[in-house]
Design a protein around this motif. Structure first.
Motif, mmCIF file in Angstrom:
data_model
loop_
_atom_site.group_PDB
_atom_site.id
_atom_site.type_symbol
_atom_site.label_atom_id
_atom_site.label_comp_id
_atom_site.label_asym_id
_atom_site.label_seq_id
_atom_site.Cartn_x
_atom_site.Cartn_y
_atom_site.Cartn_z
ATOM 1 N N ASP A 37 26.065 70.853 72.686
ATOM 2 C CA ASP A 37 24.911 71.421 73.390
ATOM 3 C C ASP A 37 23.727 70.453 73.394
ATOM 4 O O ASP A 37 22.996 70.361 74.379
ATOM 5 C CB ASP A 37 24.513 72.752 72.752
ATOM 6 C CG ASP A 37 25.483 73.863 73.128
ATOM 7 O OD1 ASP A 37 26.276 73.656 74.069
ATOM 8 O OD2 ASP A 37 25.473 74.932 72.488
ATOM 9 N N TRP A 38 23.541 69.735 72.288
ATOM 10 C CA TRP A 38 22.444 68.743 72.257
ATOM 11 C C TRP A 38 22.655 67.691 73.337
ATOM 12 O O TRP A 38 21.711 67.287 73.998
ATOM 13 C CB TRP A 38 22.395 68.036 70.898
ATOM 14 C CG TRP A 38 22.029 68.919 69.752
ATOM 15 C CD1 TRP A 38 21.426 70.148 69.809
ATOM 16 C CD2 TRP A 38 22.247 68.652 68.364
ATOM 17 N NE1 TRP A 38 21.276 70.655 68.545
ATOM 18 C CE2 TRP A 38 21.767 69.763 67.633
ATOM 19 C CE3 TRP A 38 22.812 67.596 67.653
ATOM 20 C CZ2 TRP A 38 21.826 69.842 66.242
ATOM 21 C CZ3 TRP A 38 22.866 67.666 66.271
ATOM 22 C CH2 TRP A 38 22.378 68.775 65.572
ATOM 23 N N ILE A 39 23.902 67.273 73.483
ATOM 24 C CA ILE A 39 24.191 66.234 74.484
ATOM 25 C C ILE A 39 23.837 66.743 75.886
ATOM 26 O O ILE A 39 23.257 66.024 76.706
ATOM 27 C CB ILE A 39 25.692 65.839 74.433
ATOM 28 C CG1 ILE A 39 26.075 65.290 73.058
ATOM 29 C CG2 ILE A 39 26.064 64.836 75.511
ATOM 30 C CD1 ILE A 39 25.276 64.114 72.609
ATOM 31 N N PHE B 64 17.221 77.667 65.670
ATOM 32 C CA PHE B 64 16.303 76.532 65.750
ATOM 33 C C PHE B 64 16.981 75.167 65.679
ATOM 34 O O PHE B 64 16.326 74.160 65.862
ATOM 35 C CB PHE B 64 15.214 76.665 64.674
ATOM 36 C CG PHE B 64 14.316 77.844 64.936
ATOM 37 C CD1 PHE B 64 13.443 77.842 66.010
ATOM 38 C CD2 PHE B 64 14.373 78.970 64.127
ATOM 39 C CE1 PHE B 64 12.633 78.940 66.273
ATOM 40 C CE2 PHE B 64 13.574 80.068 64.384
ATOM 41 C CZ PHE B 64 12.698 80.061 65.459
ATOM 42 N N TYR B 65 18.295 75.150 65.407
ATOM 43 C CA TYR B 65 19.008 73.871 65.430
ATOM 44 C C TYR B 65 18.889 73.228 66.812
ATOM 45 O O TYR B 65 19.020 72.021 66.960
ATOM 46 C CB TYR B 65 20.494 74.073 65.107
ATOM 47 C CG TYR B 65 20.777 74.379 63.652
ATOM 48 C CD1 TYR B 65 20.547 73.413 62.687
ATOM 49 C CD2 TYR B 65 21.287 75.612 63.262
ATOM 50 C CE1 TYR B 65 20.811 73.680 61.351
ATOM 51 C CE2 TYR B 65 21.556 75.889 61.929
ATOM 52 C CZ TYR B 65 21.313 74.924 60.978
ATOM 53 O OH TYR B 65 21.580 75.180 59.664
ATOM 54 N N TYR B 66 18.687 74.066 67.830
ATOM 55 C CA TYR B 66 18.602 73.543 69.195
ATOM 56 C C TYR B 66 17.355 72.689 69.406
ATOM 57 O O TYR B 66 17.268 71.936 70.367
ATOM 58 C CB TYR B 66 18.658 74.684 70.218
ATOM 59 C CG TYR B 66 20.071 75.159 70.423
ATOM 60 C CD1 TYR B 66 20.889 74.579 71.376
ATOM 61 C CD2 TYR B 66 20.611 76.159 69.627
ATOM 62 C CE1 TYR B 66 22.194 74.972 71.532
ATOM 63 C CE2 TYR B 66 21.926 76.566 69.775
ATOM 64 C CZ TYR B 66 22.708 75.971 70.735
ATOM 65 O OH TYR B 66 24.016 76.360 70.879
ATOM 66 N N MET B 67 16.377 72.819 68.457
ATOM 67 C CA MET B 67 15.174 71.992 68.551
ATOM 68 C C MET B 67 15.534 70.512 68.433
ATOM 69 O O MET B 67 14.873 69.656 69.010
ATOM 70 C CB MET B 67 14.186 72.360 67.430
ATOM 71 C CG MET B 67 13.250 73.491 67.785
ATOM 72 S SD MET B 67 12.390 73.263 69.335
ATOM 73 C CE MET B 67 11.248 71.972 68.915
ATOM 74 N N ILE B 68 16.616 70.247 67.666
ATOM 75 C CA ILE B 68 17.029 68.837 67.488
ATOM 76 C C ILE B 68 17.386 68.231 68.851
ATOM 77 O O ILE B 68 16.949 67.130 69.182
ATOM 78 C CB ILE B 68 18.224 68.744 66.495
ATOM 79 C CG1 ILE B 68 17.780 69.249 65.128
ATOM 80 C CG2 ILE B 68 18.754 67.313 66.408
ATOM 81 C CD1 ILE B 68 18.883 69.392 64.102
#
Lengths: 208, 205
Positions: A37-39, B64-68
């Motif tokens: 998802d970060w990517i 909040f991990y998505y903040m990364i």
């Protein structure tokens, strides 16, 4: 810091992705899902860079009154219109039946389909040029293409034979060649991935 | 709106087709409009259909991990500021590293192992001549194709002969792909002609 840290990030993230494949533990799967998802999120931010780049290139062309600057105006008008229509009503702006979607159906779709269909003419001219070369390889290519193209056309008594031949070509010799290509691509991609993970390949960092 | 839309779509279609004569302002107008419209369309749809559910909705839900991901995304935008542009390499490094790690196993398994495994097949199938011939052709075709791609040894003698056979197989495969491409482009062309002559002019029904 400028070059070492990116190499470390590449190494850690790359090694993690390799390890998680071999250890299907739920904690690894958890991080894997987040990383994916970060990517995607980073990719969307990168799209903003693309939009900025397109806008800057078009605006500079207009400001410099470079040849064809009027076409850059059209690009900017199209972009601004879509962005305005796509955001002014929130997420309802892209629902079916909105003006945003009308522009998609009546401008984007016909232009895209026509651009791809133009290739029909150029591919025919390429086939003609290949035919004129008269080499064994060009003949193999064209004869195969012809058999594949005629597969769906009724050819009377030879229809069945042609369909069988086309099907055999696709599932046997074509499959053999495709496998050679896939294995080559697989080995190449694997080697390149290793080079990137271990910091041998650093072209992605650019210069300076 | 529908009638106006059909007229606009038809004129734009003619504009693109005009390139067959030569590059001209009508074609360039359609092309430039397409660039702007498509960039805007893809950004807006990605924003509403991917960015909002992936980032905003998850942050609202307390993940909040998505903040990364968001922080790395913002770092990517720092490329626009030359003095601190080097920070964008961090986000690029995360994308490159993750993708490299993912593709390492994916390509090794699906393109390497599985294809090799599927090529190691019996060269003689008792009572089934067509299967025997098929298996032989697959093994010889794959092997000779790989020989063609092997550039560490000069393509001479028996090795060169195998490489030549390999390129014959490759040409056959390219021919099949060429045939498919022609058919798909022809089908698109028929679609556009149907639009112009049917939907727009009403000459065919």
């Amino acid at each position: 810091m400028r070059r070492q840290l990116p190499i470390l990030i590449v190494f850690v993230s790359g090694v993690f992705m390799v390890i998680q494949y071999f250890i299907p533990h739920e904690s690894f799967e958890f991080i894997y899902e987040y990383a994916m998802d970060w990517i995607i999120i980073i990719g969307i931010f990168a799209m903003l860079l693309g939009l900025w780049s397109l806008t800057r290139a078009s605006v500079s062309k207009v400001q410099a009154k470079a040849p064809g600057w009027g076409f850059s105006v059209m690009t900017l008008v199209g972009l601004a219109t879509m962005l305005f229509l796509g955001f002014y009503k929130g997420n309802k702006s892209i629902a079916e039946g909105t003006f945003f979607m009308d522009l998609f159906w009546y401008i984007y779709t016909p232009i895209q389909a026509t651009m791809f269909s133009l290739l029909a003419f150029y591919i025919a001219s390429a086939a003609y040029r290949a035919f004129r070369v008269r080499t064994v390889l060009a003949t193999i290519l064209l004869v195969t293409a012809l058999i594949i193209m005629l597969r769906l056309i009724p050819l009377g008594p030879i229809s069945g034979v042609n369909q069988w031949l086309a099907s055999w070509i696709l599932t046997v010799p074509n499959m053999a060649a495709k496998r050679a290509i896939w294995i080559g691509v697989g080995l190449g991609a694997t080697a390149t991935a290793l080079k990137i993970i271990f910091g041998i390949e650093r072209a992605y960092m650019g210069k300076d | 709106m529908e009638t106006i839309g059909i007229w606009i779509a038809a004129l734009l279609t003619l504009g693109i087709f005009s390139f067959l004569y030569k590059d001209n302002p009508f074609y360039k107008f359609c092309e430039s409009l397409f660039v702007g419209i498509s960039a805007g369309y893809w950004f807006v749809t990605t924003f509403w259909q991917v960015f909002m559910p992936k980032l905003a909705d998850n942050l609202i839900a307390g993940r909040f991990y998505y903040m990364i991901g968001a922080i790395f995304g913002v770092l990517m935008l720092l490329r626009l500021f030359p003095k601190i542009g080097w920070l964008s390499r961090w986000s690029l490094a995360l994308v490159v590293g993750t993708t490299a790690g993912l593709y390492f196993t994916r390509y090794l398994v699906s393109n390497g192992m599985v294809q090799v495994q599927n090529t190691i097949i019996p060269l003689y199938v008792k009572g089934n001549l067509s299967q025997t011939i098929g298996n032989l052709v697959i093994v010889i075709g794959t092997f000779s194709g790989l020989i063609y791609f092997f550039f560490s040894k000069e393509h001479k003698g028996a090795f060169g002969g195998l490489a030549k056979l390999g390129i014959w197989f490759l040409m056959l495969s390219f021919g099949a792909s060429f045939g498919y491409t022609v058919m798909s482009r022809m089908s698109l062309l028929i679609g556009r002609m149907d639009y112009l002559l049917g939907t727009w002019l009403g000459l065919i029904r």
